[in-house]
Design an enzyme around this catalytic site. Sequence first.
Site, PDB file in Angstrom:
ATOM      1  N   SER A 333      -4.513  -2.208   5.737  1.00  0.00           N
ATOM      2  CA  SER A 333      -4.971  -0.775   5.123  1.00  0.00           C
ATOM      3  C   SER A 333      -5.112   0.020   5.910  1.00  0.00           C
ATOM      4  O   SER A 333      -4.604   0.434   6.669  1.00  0.00           O
ATOM      5  CB  SER A 333      -6.003  -1.336   4.224  1.00  0.00           C
ATOM      6  OG  SER A 333      -6.076  -0.325   3.026  1.00  0.00           O
ATOM      7  N   ASP A 390       3.302  -3.384  -3.037  1.00  0.00           N
ATOM      8  CA  ASP A 390       2.126  -2.781  -2.691  1.00  0.00           C
ATOM      9  C   ASP A 390       2.210  -1.298  -2.667  1.00  0.00           C
ATOM     10  O   ASP A 390       2.950  -0.959  -1.943  1.00  0.00           O
ATOM     11  CB  ASP A 390       1.866  -3.380  -1.016  1.00  0.00           C
ATOM     12  CG  ASP A 390       0.242  -2.989  -0.696  1.00  0.00           C
ATOM     13  OD1 ASP A 390      -0.412  -2.131  -1.505  1.00  0.00           O
ATOM     14  OD2 ASP A 390       0.110  -3.287   0.310  1.00  0.00           O
ATOM     15  N   HIS A 461      -2.230  -5.913  -2.754  1.00  0.00           N
ATOM     16  CA  HIS A 461      -2.457  -5.509  -1.418  1.00  0.00           C
ATOM     17  C   HIS A 461      -3.434  -6.444  -0.508  1.00  0.00           C
ATOM     18  O   HIS A 461      -3.761  -5.986   0.548  1.00  0.00           O
ATOM     19  CB  HIS A 461      -3.052  -4.280  -1.549  1.00  0.00           C
ATOM     20  CG  HIS A 461      -3.629  -3.276  -0.577  1.00  0.00           C
ATOM     21  ND1 HIS A 461      -2.713  -2.857   0.400  1.00  0.00           N
ATOM     22  CD2 HIS A 461      -5.002  -2.868   0.009  1.00  0.00           C
ATOM     23  CE1 HIS A 461      -3.581  -2.233   1.316  1.00  0.00           C
ATOM     24  NE2 HIS A 461      -4.688  -2.215   1.195  1.00  0.00           N
TER      25      HIS A 461
END
Length: 531
Positions: A333, A390, A461
């Site tokens: 991320s 995602d 995610h």
Amino acid sequence: MGLSSTLPPQNLHVFQARRASFMCRKSPINTLIAPPQPLVSAASSTDVTRRHLYNLEKLLQKTNQTHPEPEPVIKAPSNGLVRTKGKGLLEGLNISRIWPEMSEAEDMSPRHLNRLQRLLSMTMEYSPRNNLGSRWREYHGCNDWSGLLDPLDENLRREVVRYGEFVQAAYQGFHSSPSMSPDEAPLPRHVSLPERSYRVTKSLYATASVALPKWVDDVAPSLGWMTQQSSWIGFVAVCDDKREIQRMGRRDIVIALRGTATCMEWAENFRAQLVQISESDDPTQKVGCGFLSLHKTPGAHVPSLAESVVEEVQRLIEMYKGENLSITITGHSLGAALSLLVADEISSCVPQVPPIAVFSFGGPRVGNKGFVDRINEKNIKVLRIVNNQDLITKVPGAFIGEGMKQQDKRGHDEEQRNESFVLDMLENNNLRAYSHVGTELRVDIKMSPYLKPNTDMACCHDLEAYLHLVDGFLSMDCPFRSNSKRSIAKLIHYQKSNVKQLYTHEALTLNLERRDSFSIPMSSCLPSPSR
């Protein structure tokens, strides 16, 4: 006790309770069986039942075959077990639950309790760790992982999962002590690494350039560390085990960075305007303002992320001068975005830098086409692991061409391919738009037999979900591999609502889940806070 009472598995306990007191009857199917004798042991009773089932299967097969042929019989010398080659009635009856030694090849079904119990175990199991030796540069991306991604090479799969677990260690290291004192420098902290062959040499901190007004702390003091400007974000580690160095073909330096956790980091994420890289003379090379801020801003008592990384990498290169070295940067991320900026910083500031590779999980776009060209010119190799569902991997910036590109890969018509090509050209040549960097390994959450196809954004995610998908990935056109090694225990714990009920129910049946939570050992990761 007749044959019919031995077939249903649910009556097995009745059979076991009475087997010491009944007399075997003559089989109506096989008249060659000896006259009834008193049952003297459990083994003889089991043998008779096996023969009944075997003869019943043979009889049913003969009635269904146009040209019946004698089927090869294999007798196990140890226990007299009789099997037929291939799939038959016995497999359909699921006799493996009565006699484990008769189980056939395991599949993905939860009926196979041995396999499911292993997958639900908290004990980590890995794919074979082979000697990379002379091929380490190839697995480190010297050829952009050409020929290794589809189908996914087993050695590369093992390396990708291994680097992902370093990021999980970074998440755990943060959550073990998230608060930082605003009045003094932070103390050294312990990080539980997944690899005993590595040791942590330096902690890394990221500082936001934005701050909340002072009155926020007075109004909401419970927010605590969520509003702090500087936070522990990762670490630098180096391999110091001789056997592992020999296996990998070099000494590896790892930089692991976690994803978004604090309010200030979220605030920086939303500062998506493109700004010029300060060290670059090319005004067309731009990156996201918020990412650059977290990378370059020093804290009150800690240096900036960029300064810390360069200083530590230079020290390690000097310490191990003369050895084969590699630098591997991995993140999830926000950590995936910062990994690219860290790689760029090292390649710019460190002389005679070793090969640099970035393994990013669920990373957003970081810069424009000029930044992509800058990374490529410096020969920084980037492998982006992307989950098809995602949304974080599609921001910031417009992504009008993303869907077209994925449809095109699945074989749509020529007109759609042309549209996709035009959109791709517009996106990649627009210096005001964000562009992705590197080579892509795309997984799909719908390929997992354990996860629901309509999983929510958090699961799509989640880092553990990413590692689960990579561990089971074979190729874009193949299903989830049946011999996947990674435990699904943590996946059930963190994403229970997204795991198929069949498996969560079986976890309860096996007493592997208590009070809706697993007992996670300290060496395991905590939930990804970026969800």
